[in-house]
Structure formats: C-alpha cells, structure tokens
Design an enzyme around this catalytic site. Structure first.
Site, mmCIF file in Angstrom:
data_model
loop_
_atom_site.group_PDB
_atom_site.id
_atom_site.type_symbol
_atom_site.label_atom_id
_atom_site.label_comp_id
_atom_site.label_asym_id
_atom_site.label_seq_id
_atom_site.Cartn_x
_atom_site.Cartn_y
_atom_site.Cartn_z
ATOM 1 N N GLY A 44 38.309 16.769 38.528
ATOM 2 C CA GLY A 44 38.498 16.642 39.969
ATOM 3 C C GLY A 44 37.930 15.337 40.478
ATOM 4 N N HIS A 45 38.201 14.251 39.745
ATOM 5 C CA HIS A 45 37.700 12.939 40.149
ATOM 6 C C HIS A 45 38.470 11.831 39.432
ATOM 7 C CE1 HIS A 45 35.316 13.966 36.531
ATOM 8 N NE2 HIS A 45 35.477 12.679 36.256
ATOM 9 N N ARG A 46 38.182 10.617 39.843
ATOM 10 C CA ARG A 46 38.603 9.406 39.148
ATOM 11 C C ARG A 46 37.392 8.492 39.128
ATOM 12 N NH1 ARG A 46 40.738 5.658 43.500
ATOM 13 N NH2 ARG A 46 40.682 6.930 45.389
#
Length: 123
Positions: A44-46
């Site tokens: 749930g990220h970059r």
C-alpha cells in the site's frame, strides 16, 4: 512500470537451484521476507527512490501495481519468477497462499521518509 523476469534455474535429480545474479537492475542493500499472512493486504505504498525485486519463494501471492498510467496485477507463483518494482510503482500484495513466503530485495536501506502511502488520484 513493473515487469517480471525469469530467474535462471538449474534442475537435476537432486533438485533445483535458482540464481539471482546479474539480472537485478540495482545493487541490493536490503533483504526482507513476508510470511504467515492472513487475509490482509500488505504494501500500500510506493517510494521516492527505492527499487525492489519480489520473489515468492514458496506458495503464491498477487501484487497489484499502479504507476499512474498503467494498472496491472501480477501473480507470483514460482520461485524462478521475479517482479521488478520501480519507485513510482504504487503496490499492494494480497491473496497470499497459506504457505507463501515473499522475499523482497531492495536497492536502499530502510528509510521511513522514502515511503509514499497516498495512492495516485486515479485509483
């Protein structure tokens, strides 16, 4: 955008040996693995700068990737398949099989400031 690469595997009567050598497009500074996952999503990220390479050593999982122009879901179900994630690739990992072990190789040491948790607006 994320892409898969096949890792060289040598097989004989004794078993399999898979090699990660000269195919990862970055120097490896960090290795971690995820296992024992329930029905939860991970990731749930970059990132701002970190590249990653994900290999499901055992079992299977899916990885959804959005690079702000293309969205794709990859299924990792063999230890000779590697998913290369660029920093711009917002990703979530999900549908882990009960026995899944997902190993991730990273180009940078852990730094909380490198994480971007807000999805792209087109999500």
């Amino acid at each position: 955008m994320a892409k898969t690469i096949d890792l060289t595997t040598f097989t004989d009567k004794r078993g399999n040996l898979t090699v990660i050598e000269k195919v990862i497009p970055f120097d490896i500074k960090r290795v971690f693995y995820i296992y024992g996952v329930d029905d939860s999503q991970r990731g749930g990220h970059r990132h701002h700068i970190t590249f990653q390479a994900a290999v499901c050593l055992q079992g299977s999982c899916k990885i959804f990737v959005d690079d702000n122009s293309t969205k794709e879901t990859f299924t990792l179900a063999a230890p000779n398949m590697c998913l290369i994630l660029e920093p711009k690739d917002w990703h979530t990992m999900f549908e882990f099989s009960k026995n899944a072990i997902l190993m991730v190789l990273a180009s940078e040491y852990y730094d909380s400031k490198d994480y971007i948790f807000t999805p792209y607006e087109n999500n």
